[in-house]
Motif scaffolding. Structure first.
Motif: not given
Length: 285
Positions: A39-54
């Motif tokens: 619907g034109g919007e992102e529906r999921l929250y995502f912490d990209a900074e934390r994802f960058a630390d495996p």
């Protein structure tokens, strides 16, 4: 439908439907869906900074919980074959998955099979596939768990399956949850509680489970605060919905589970398979 590889801000694949809706996925990191645009919007929250630390657990997207939801006593899976170490929520979210486009419709299939990496914790030959299908104003998910034949183990394979979508909300103060039963199970106190009392504490953090045993397709919904809601529709054996908030993150998890926390409620003999379905539907409120 197009499925394309992207390298920024991290390697991932993007599925784009004719409607413009999208899924973003990182198969190498636990088959993790990191974005759902609807619907034109992102529906999921995502912490990209934390994802960058495996070394850190993921906060966002749709992690996969298998072969257990939650944790087992002493983090040990006790079977007739022996006792095996089993981390919280299992191992599926930590392993690389295979990715393929579905032949029909706007969808992808993610597949995880047993390997030497899984045998030390789970002495079974298995295959788990997840089909994510973009539908009008919805994301449909079909999972198939198979106990593969030819293994030394001849007994039943116990498992539970859960999905852990982080739904983006305007704020926890604005979020609302509808369509849930009056009573719930509070994971924080390991006791039954009034659902309304728990939901009044979203800004302080909640971790609760409700049973959704009503008509097929009905389920709870999260009103995100922007005039829309995301409803979780489940089919058995998905009959449990877990709600979890992690203040101050503007997200609320609405998770389908096939068994309560720490229980392996399904069992498959060699050659048997189990299909599980759920659907996230976007509505205007």
């Amino acid at each position: 439908m197009t499925l394309t590889r992207h390298d920024a801000p991290f390697p991932h694949w993007v599925l784009t439907a004719a409607s413009g809706d999208q899924l973003r996925v990182v198969p190498e990191r636990g088959g993790l869906v990191v974005g759902w645009r609807c619907g034109g919007e992102e529906r999921l929250y995502f912490d990209a900074e934390r994802f960058a630390d495996p070394s850190k657990s993921v906060r966002g997207g749709i992690p996969v919980l298998f072969p257990v939801c939650g944790n087992l006593p002493g983090n040990q899976l006790v079977l007739p074959q022996g006792s095996f170490p089993m981390a919280q929520h299992g191992f599926a979210r930590d392993l690389p998955w295979d990715l393929a486009a579905l032949e029909a419709g706007d969808g992808i299939r993610l597949t995880l099979s047993d390997s030497p990496a899984t045998h030390s914790a789970y002495p079974f030959r298995f295959q788990l596939s997840l089909d994510y299908q973009l539908e009008p104003d919805a994301l449909a998910i079909r999972a198939v768990v198979e106990h593969r034949t030819g293994a030394a183990d001849a007994g039943p394979m116990p498992f539970a399956l859960g999905l852990h979508p982080y739904l983006q909300v305007e704020s926890l103060a604005q979020a609302r949850v509808d369509g849930v039963p009056e009573q719930c199970w509070d994971h924080l106190t390991a006791a039954e509680a009034a659902t309304a009392d728990q939901l009044a504490r979203l800004e302080q953090g909640v971790d609760l489970r409700v049973e959704c045993l009503g008509a097929a397709g009905s389920g709870p919904q999260v009103c995100t605060g922007d005039g829309t809601a995301v409803e979780l529709q489940m089919q058995p054996p998905f009959v449990h919905a877990v709600l979890w908030s992690d203040p101050p993150r503007p997200m609320l998890c609405l998770e389908p589970w096939s068994a309560p926390r720490g229980e392996l409620g399904q069992h498959l003999l060699p050659g048997e398979r189990c299909e599980l379905r759920c659907r996230y539907r976007l509505t205007v409120v």
